[in-house]
Design an enzyme around this catalytic site. Structure first.
Site, PDB file in Angstrom:
ATOM      1  N   SER A 145       0.678  -2.963  11.195  1.00 58.19           N
ATOM      2  CA  SER A 145       0.466  -3.634   9.907  1.00 58.19           C
ATOM      3  C   SER A 145       1.396  -4.835   9.834  1.00 58.19           C
ATOM      4  O   SER A 145       2.494  -4.824  10.417  1.00 58.19           O
ATOM      5  CB  SER A 145       0.800  -2.679   8.755  1.00 58.19           C
ATOM      6  OG  SER A 145       0.839  -3.379   7.525  1.00 58.19           O
ATOM      7  N   TYR A 159       6.695   2.979   4.774  1.00 58.88           N
ATOM      8  CA  TYR A 159       5.453   2.643   5.493  1.00 58.88           C
ATOM      9  C   TYR A 159       5.711   1.491   6.469  1.00 58.88           C
ATOM     10  O   TYR A 159       5.302   1.545   7.631  1.00 58.88           O
ATOM     11  CB  TYR A 159       4.376   2.253   4.479  1.00 58.88           C
ATOM     12  CG  TYR A 159       3.122   1.665   5.079  1.00 58.88           C
ATOM     13  CD1 TYR A 159       2.153   2.486   5.661  1.00 58.88           C
ATOM     14  CD2 TYR A 159       2.890   0.292   5.055  1.00 58.88           C
ATOM     15  CE1 TYR A 159       1.000   1.943   6.202  1.00 58.88           C
ATOM     16  CE2 TYR A 159       1.734  -0.262   5.594  1.00 58.88           C
ATOM     17  CZ  TYR A 159       0.797   0.576   6.162  1.00 58.88           C
ATOM     18  OH  TYR A 159      -0.343   0.036   6.721  1.00 58.88           O
TER      19      TYR A 159
HETATM   20  P1  NAP Z   1      -8.365   4.150   4.597  1.00 58.36           P
HETATM   21  O1  NAP Z   1      -9.512   3.344   4.099  1.00 58.36           O
HETATM   22  O2  NAP Z   1      -7.493   4.868   3.621  1.00 58.36           O
HETATM   23  O3  NAP Z   1      -8.923   5.202   5.687  1.00 58.36           O
HETATM   24  C1  NAP Z   1      -8.001   6.053   6.288  1.00 58.36           C
HETATM   25  C2  NAP Z   1      -8.681   6.832   7.376  1.00 58.36           C
HETATM   26  O4  NAP Z   1      -7.674   7.611   8.055  1.00 58.36           O
HETATM   27  C3  NAP Z   1      -9.697   7.825   6.864  1.00 58.36           C
HETATM   28  O5  NAP Z   1     -10.718   7.932   7.834  1.00 58.36           O
HETATM   29  C4  NAP Z   1      -8.902   9.109   6.741  1.00 58.36           C
HETATM   30  O6  NAP Z   1      -9.669  10.291   6.885  1.00 58.36           O
HETATM   31  C5  NAP Z   1      -7.994   8.983   7.946  1.00 58.36           C
HETATM   32  N1  NAP Z   1      -6.766   9.758   7.832  1.00 58.36           N
HETATM   33  C6  NAP Z   1      -5.815   9.699   6.865  1.00 58.36           C
HETATM   34  N2  NAP Z   1      -4.842  10.595   7.113  1.00 58.36           N
HETATM   35  C7  NAP Z   1      -5.203  11.231   8.252  1.00 58.36           C
HETATM   36  C8  NAP Z   1      -4.633  12.285   9.010  1.00 58.36           C
HETATM   37  N3  NAP Z   1      -3.479  12.867   8.636  1.00 58.36           N
HETATM   38  N4  NAP Z   1      -5.274  12.700  10.124  1.00 58.36           N
HETATM   39  C9  NAP Z   1      -6.450  12.140  10.506  1.00 58.36           C
HETATM   40  N5  NAP Z   1      -7.039  11.142   9.824  1.00 58.36           N
HETATM   41  C10 NAP Z   1      -6.419  10.713   8.714  1.00 58.36           C
HETATM   42  O7  NAP Z   1      -7.364   3.265   5.463  1.00 58.36           O
HETATM   43  P2  NAP Z   1      -7.560   1.822   6.164  1.00 58.36           P
HETATM   44  O8  NAP Z   1      -7.197   0.780   5.193  1.00 58.36           O
HETATM   45  O9  NAP Z   1      -8.842   1.772   6.883  1.00 58.36           O
HETATM   46  O10 NAP Z   1      -6.343   1.891   7.196  1.00 58.36           O
HETATM   47  C11 NAP Z   1      -6.519   2.219   8.568  1.00 58.36           C
HETATM   48  C12 NAP Z   1      -5.252   1.851   9.308  1.00 58.36           C
HETATM   49  O11 NAP Z   1      -4.997   0.455   9.121  1.00 58.36           O
HETATM   50  C13 NAP Z   1      -4.003   2.583   8.822  1.00 58.36           C
HETATM   51  O12 NAP Z   1      -3.175   2.892   9.901  1.00 58.36           O
HETATM   52  C14 NAP Z   1      -3.337   1.548   7.922  1.00 58.36           C
HETATM   53  O13 NAP Z   1      -1.948   1.750   7.830  1.00 58.36           O
HETATM   54  C15 NAP Z   1      -3.676   0.283   8.668  1.00 58.36           C
HETATM   55  N6  NAP Z   1      -3.595  -0.919   7.822  1.00 58.36           N
HETATM   56  C16 NAP Z   1      -4.408  -1.082   6.753  1.00 58.36           C
HETATM   57  C17 NAP Z   1      -4.280  -2.232   5.982  1.00 58.36           C
HETATM   58  C18 NAP Z   1      -5.135  -2.496   4.775  1.00 58.36           C
HETATM   59  O14 NAP Z   1      -4.826  -3.430   4.014  1.00 58.36           O
HETATM   60  N7  NAP Z   1      -6.190  -1.734   4.540  1.00 58.36           N
HETATM   61  C19 NAP Z   1      -3.336  -3.207   6.332  1.00 58.36           C
HETATM   62  C20 NAP Z   1      -2.535  -2.997   7.422  1.00 58.36           C
HETATM   63  C21 NAP Z   1      -2.673  -1.851   8.178  1.00 58.36           C
HETATM   64  P3  NAP Z   1     -10.364  11.025   5.601  1.00 58.36           P
HETATM   65  O15 NAP Z   1     -11.615  10.235   5.311  1.00 58.36           O
HETATM   66  O16 NAP Z   1     -10.664  12.404   6.056  1.00 58.36           O
HETATM   67  O17 NAP Z   1      -9.382  10.958   4.489  1.00 58.36           O
END
Ligand code: NAP
Length: 250
Positions: A145, A159
């Protein structure tokens, strides 16, 4: 055994992971859609892939649980008999807090899911893909991130620290196994429009932060996924240990 490559996407059921899963399937990967709790969302991703003629399965496993990680990789062995790529995407945020308000339980959970989970999944993947272990090689992409560089003051420094660990994991692991046919890279997404912000108590965060992004808008999950697929692909065959910002200039 089929020659079609297999990709495991942790947290492949929603957000960035779902976009990676769907785009990967369209580019010829067979996809393992991991999820923690939301079975319906994972099933929807698998159904969309199958409707487009691709192959995918959903596997439940909490990456914050070491035994469940082992079972997940064993299930991949049993179903596909091979593994060619891993996207360490599953990750969490938490409610905005200053560090002097954070409980030990919160910080431990953050690190267990975001850091320990990614390290253990990488280890399982290396045991299957590294030529040292008789594998055919492969690629790992870790989702870091921009928080790793910006620190997320006043929101979630824990985080940000967990994502800085992902950057170090990427550099170290890339060098550790560079001669074993496995490339390891990372993406640092900026503000991406997914449900993660609502899970951290800030449902409008992506829209609210847009003015702070040089491109004046949040990113889409697909824009991150395209960069992930590039790093997984043979087009990136001489790239390892790289960390690519996908952040609209932030
Ligand atoms: P999201 O929409 O909240 O989706 C999270 C995903 O991870 C879901 O499929 C969830 O499964 C799964 N998950 C959560 N906890 C888990 C666990 N303990 N074991 C297995 N699966 C788990 O998140 P996102 O925004 O797509 O983020 C994905 C990645 O990108 C993360 O690492 C996040 O830190 C990173 N990121 C995101 C952003 C942003 O702005 N969105 C920015 C920088 C980095 P369920 O559906 O079963 O809950």
């Amino acid at each position: 055994m089929s020659e079609v490559p297999v990709l495991l996407v942790t947290g492949g059921s929603r957000g960035i992971g779902a976009a990676v899963s769907i785009i990967a399937a369209g580019r010829g990967w067979r996809v393992v859609v991991n999820y923690a709790a939301n079975r319906e969302a994972a099933d929807r991703v698998v159904a969309e892939i199958k409707a487009a003629g691709g192959e995918a399965i959903a596997i439940q496993a909490d990456v914050g649980n070491a035994a469940e990680i082992v079972s997940m990789f064993q299930a991949v062995d049993g179903h596909f008999g091979r593994l060619d790529g891993l996207v360490n995407n599953a990750g969490i945020v938490d409610m905005p807090q200053r560090i002097d308000e954070m409980s030990a339980e919160r910080v431990e959970r953050m690190m267990r899911i975001n850091v320990t989970g990614s390290i253990l999944c990488a280890g399982e993947a290396v045991r299957r893909m590294s030529t040292r272990h008789g594998g055919k090689g492969g690629a790992i992409v870790n989702i870091s991130s921009m928080a790793a560089k910006l620190g997320s003051p006043g929101q979630y420094v824990d985080y940000a620290a967990s994502k800085a660990a992902i950057d170090a994991l990427t550099i170290g692991l890339a060098r550790e196994i560079a001669a074993e046919g496995v490339r390891v890279n990372a993406i640092r997404p900026g503000i991406i429009d997914t449900e993660i912000h609502a899970s951290g108590g800030l449902p409008d965060r992506a829209r609210d932060m847009a003015p702070s992004v040089p491109m004046q808008r949040p990113g889409r999950a697909e824009e991150v996924a395209d960069a992930v697929l590039y790093l997984l692909s043979p087009a990136a065959s001489y790239i390892t240990g790289a960390i690519l910002d996908v952040s609209g200039g932030r």
